[in-house]
Design an enzyme around this catalytic site. Structure first.
Site, PDB file in Angstrom:
ATOM      1  CG  ASP A 121      -1.981   0.950   1.294  1.00 36.74           C
ATOM      2  OD1 ASP A 121      -2.488   1.304   0.215  1.00 36.74           O
ATOM      3  OD2 ASP A 121      -2.369   1.372   2.411  1.00 36.74           O
ATOM      4  CG  ASP A 125       0.051   7.788  -2.961  1.00 37.49           C
ATOM      5  OD1 ASP A 125      -0.386   8.467  -3.919  1.00 37.49           O
ATOM      6  OD2 ASP A 125      -0.267   7.997  -1.778  1.00 37.49           O
ATOM      7  CD  GLU A 139      -4.664   8.470  -3.367  1.00 36.11           C
ATOM      8  OE1 GLU A 139      -4.308   7.460  -2.718  1.00 36.11           O
ATOM      9  OE2 GLU A 139      -4.678   9.614  -2.890  1.00 36.11           O
ATOM     10  CG  HIS A 162      -6.839   4.772   0.004  1.00 34.70           C
ATOM     11  ND1 HIS A 162      -5.545   4.446   0.337  1.00 34.70           N
ATOM     12  CD2 HIS A 162      -7.057   4.210  -1.198  1.00 34.70           C
ATOM     13  CE1 HIS A 162      -5.012   3.715  -0.633  1.00 34.70           C
ATOM     14  NE2 HIS A 162      -5.906   3.568  -1.575  1.00 34.70           N
ATOM     15  N   GLY A 163      -8.860   5.533   3.694  1.00 34.34           N
ATOM     16  CA  GLY A 163      -9.322   6.293   4.863  1.00 34.34           C
ATOM     17  C   GLY A 163     -10.617   5.755   5.440  1.00 34.34           C
ATOM     18  CB  THR A 207     -10.253   4.686  10.450  1.00 37.62           C
ATOM     19  OG1 THR A 207      -9.454   3.517  10.246  1.00 37.62           O
ATOM     20  CG2 THR A 207     -10.489   4.906  11.942  1.00 37.62           C
ATOM     21  CB  THR A 221      -6.591   4.622  11.969  1.00 32.68           C
ATOM     22  OG1 THR A 221      -5.723   5.276  11.031  1.00 32.68           O
ATOM     23  CG2 THR A 221      -6.456   5.281  13.322  1.00 32.68           C
TER      24      THR A 221
HETATM   25  P1  13P Z   1      -7.388   4.665   7.780  1.00 34.29           P
HETATM   26  O1  13P Z   1      -6.179   4.658   8.642  1.00 34.29           O
HETATM   27  O2  13P Z   1      -8.151   5.935   7.888  1.00 34.29           O
HETATM   28  O3  13P Z   1      -8.280   3.488   8.035  1.00 34.29           O
HETATM   29  O4  13P Z   1      -6.918   4.595   6.264  1.00 34.29           O
HETATM   30  C1  13P Z   1      -6.342   3.419   5.788  1.00 34.29           C
HETATM   31  C2  13P Z   1      -5.886   3.537   4.396  1.00 34.29           C
HETATM   32  O5  13P Z   1      -6.505   4.176   3.579  1.00 34.29           O
HETATM   33  C3  13P Z   1      -4.678   2.813   4.023  1.00 34.29           C
HETATM   34  O6  13P Z   1      -4.326   3.011   2.706  1.00 34.29           O
END
Ligand code: 13P
Length: 281
Positions: A82, A104, A134, A206-207, A209, A231
């Protein structure tokens, strides 16, 4: 079921209208916890690690562990590198047996991002592996060490990027960011919908969390087939250990290990249910 390519999981997810959880891991306990949830729910999954995490979990040690765990699982599991920053580490991941990689370039000008992503796609192809790119910029860096501003994806640029790179999965920026949100984000579903209509490739969120379950479900309906969670896993493991110490469950090292596995397991179970991928393995 052996280690599989990410594209085979995402193709099925696209046809079946669900998303596959891509869970970041940093040690054996997290790998075991995620795969325990995968076995129990009979779901597919992706194990991933980002380049910024390698200071804590060296690729030459955690990488073979992730690949071996995927091979040992009875459900289909892909192993993904990743947010790669360097071709050197991407190549190392491919040599270890990762079935998918991402370089990335989202912070770079469009042409440069397209160029290095296309080169990474060619490199991955030599290993019969997949490549994620991305377009637009997801907020923050994977480990929270950099304050990167959100730059929402332009659907037209996403199409051009896809045509120039041939990526197997495309991460979009729709108001999402890495790490814990101060409050649940207001996602740009309009951008997601338009991008999914234009670009014939599984889209990645992504993101993960802190995104609300109803927002996850809406994203999946509109074309997201891979969701990255980092996270939340780390927080869940930490909380599980803290709780176990608090209630006196930890009496020795192996109770600590059990609490870590449980933390990763609980978090994966929760997301697998929301993503609708139970029984899809
Ligand atoms: P989070 O830490 O917000 O879950 O994001 C994870 C992520 O997008 C890893 O590429």
């Amino acid at each position: 079921m052996p280690l599989v390519k990410m594209s085979s999981l995402l193709k099925k997810a696209r046809e079946g209208g669900y998303a596959v959880g891509s869970f970041s891991v940093s040690n054996m306990e997290m790998v075991l916890g995620v795969l325990k949830a995968v076995e129990e729910t009979k779901s597919p999954a992706i194990l991933q690690i980002a380049e910024v995490r390698l200071n804590h979990s060296p690729l030459e040690i955690i990488g073979p562990l992730m690949v071996a765990a995927a091979k040992n699982c009875s459900m289909p599991v892909a192993v993904h590198f990743d947010h790669g920053k360097t071709t050197e580490k991407i190549k190392q991941a491919l040599d270890i047996g990762f079935t998918s990689v991402m370089l990335d370039g989202s912070h770079l000008p469009f042409e440069e991002n397209a160029k290095i992503t296309a080169e990474t796609k060619l490199l991955a192809q030599k290993y019969d592996a997949d490549c994620e790119g991305e377009i637009g910029c997801v907020g923050g860096s994977e480990d929270g060490s950099e304050d990167i501003a959100i730059n929402c994806t332009s659907p037209a640029q996403a199409l051009e990027f896809y045509e120039k790179t041939g990526v197997d999965a495309l991460a979009v920026a729709i108001g999402n960011a890495h790490g814990n949100y101060k409050q649940a984000p207001k996602l740009r579903f309009d951008i997601l919908e338009e991008t999914a209509k234009l670009v014939e490739v599984p889209l990645v969120l992504h993101g993960g969390t802190g995104i609300l379950p109803e927002d996850f479900r809406k994203c999946i309906k509109l074309g997201i087939n891979k969701i990255n969670i980092a996270t939340a896993t780390f927080d869940s493991v930490e909380n599980s250990v803290r709780t176990a110490y608090g209630n006196g469950t930890i009496k020795g090292y192996y109770d600590l290990q059990t609490a870590e596995v449980e933390g990763a397991y609980n978090n994966a179970m929760k997301h697998i249910e929301i993503f609708g991928c139970s029984m899809k393995g």
